[in-house]
Design an enzyme around this catalytic site. Structure first.
Site, PDB file in Angstrom:
ATOM      1  N   GLU A   3       0.828  -1.217   0.000  1.00 49.09           N
ATOM      2  CA  GLU A   3       0.000   0.000   0.000  1.00 49.09           C
ATOM      3  C   GLU A   3       0.856   1.259   0.000  1.00 49.09           C
ATOM      4  O   GLU A   3       0.581   2.216  -0.728  1.00 49.09           O
ATOM      5  CB  GLU A   3      -0.937   0.001   1.215  1.00 49.09           C
ATOM      6  N   THR A  13      -3.491   2.930   5.571  1.00 54.18           N
ATOM      7  CA  THR A  13      -4.824   2.785   6.177  1.00 54.18           C
ATOM      8  C   THR A  13      -4.810   1.925   7.438  1.00 54.18           C
ATOM      9  O   THR A  13      -5.663   2.092   8.298  1.00 54.18           O
ATOM     10  CB  THR A  13      -5.834   2.182   5.176  1.00 54.18           C
TER      11      THR A  13
END
Length: 195
Positions: free
Chosen positions: A125, A167
């Site tokens: 990510e 996140t």
């Protein structure tokens, strides 16, 4: 022995969305593969493979007639461009919350901000987030690393920064780093992008 029941269990929104799409491909008998593991769950990835959704390691591994499902962490903008140029049919299962981070860093770096990312620099990510930065980006996971970035790069006090996070970054650690960053970086915009 005390047993504590979790308030919730299962996949988060972004993962559930990607899983449903993969399940739909199976349900409707459509050929599909994923670019890398769809999610961080080897048992589930194996169950997809057992039902015909194989893991492609690169766009060149995609068989004719198959739709490529892009994993929840997303892919670099360069890899997405390669897929689009190749004409491979694909479904983008990137989590919308992750895509929001891509938009933030793209916009803020276009304005000239340096980008600070709370997270693990080796996590897919974070690697993808960095690909959307057109200015320098720096990854940190602690207050000490935040301070090191400032001290080792000779930034002036008016250098503009934007701060985002992976996140899944620890929210308590993020709050500590956020408070510390406000003292270190006087021209700072903070975006809490933790799910």
């Amino acid at each position: 022995m005390k047993i504590t029941l979790a308030e919730s269990a299962g996949f988060c929104f972004g993962v559930a969305r990607a899983v449903k799409k993969a399940e739909d491909f199976i349900k409707y008998g459509e050929n599909a593969c994923t670019l890398g593991p769809l999610i961080h769950n080897p048992i589930f990835v194996k169950s997809l493979e057992d039902r015909g959704v194989y893991v492609a390691q690169s766009p060149s591994d995609v068989k004719d007639g198959y739709t490529l499902i892009i994993r929840t962490h997303g892919i670099t903008k360069e890899l997405l461009s390669e897929i689009e140029q190749s004409g491979i049919k694909y479904y983008d299962a990137t989590c919308p919350f992750v895509k929001k981070i891509h938009s933030i860093v793209k916009e803020r770096s276009a304005l000239g901000d340096k980008i600070l990312i709370a997270g693990d620099e080796n996590h897919p990510e974070v690697i993808v987030i960095r690909s959307y930065c057109s200015t320098e980006s720096f990854v940190f996971s602690s207050e000490a690393e935040l301070e090191s970035i400032k001290n080792n790069n000779g930034f002036s006090d008016d250098t503009a920064f934007s701060l985002v996070s992976q996140t899944t970054f620890d929210s308590k650690e993020f709050k500590k780093c956020e408070k510390f960053a406000k003292k270190l970086y006087t021209n700072l915009k903070i975006f809490d992008t933790i799910c």
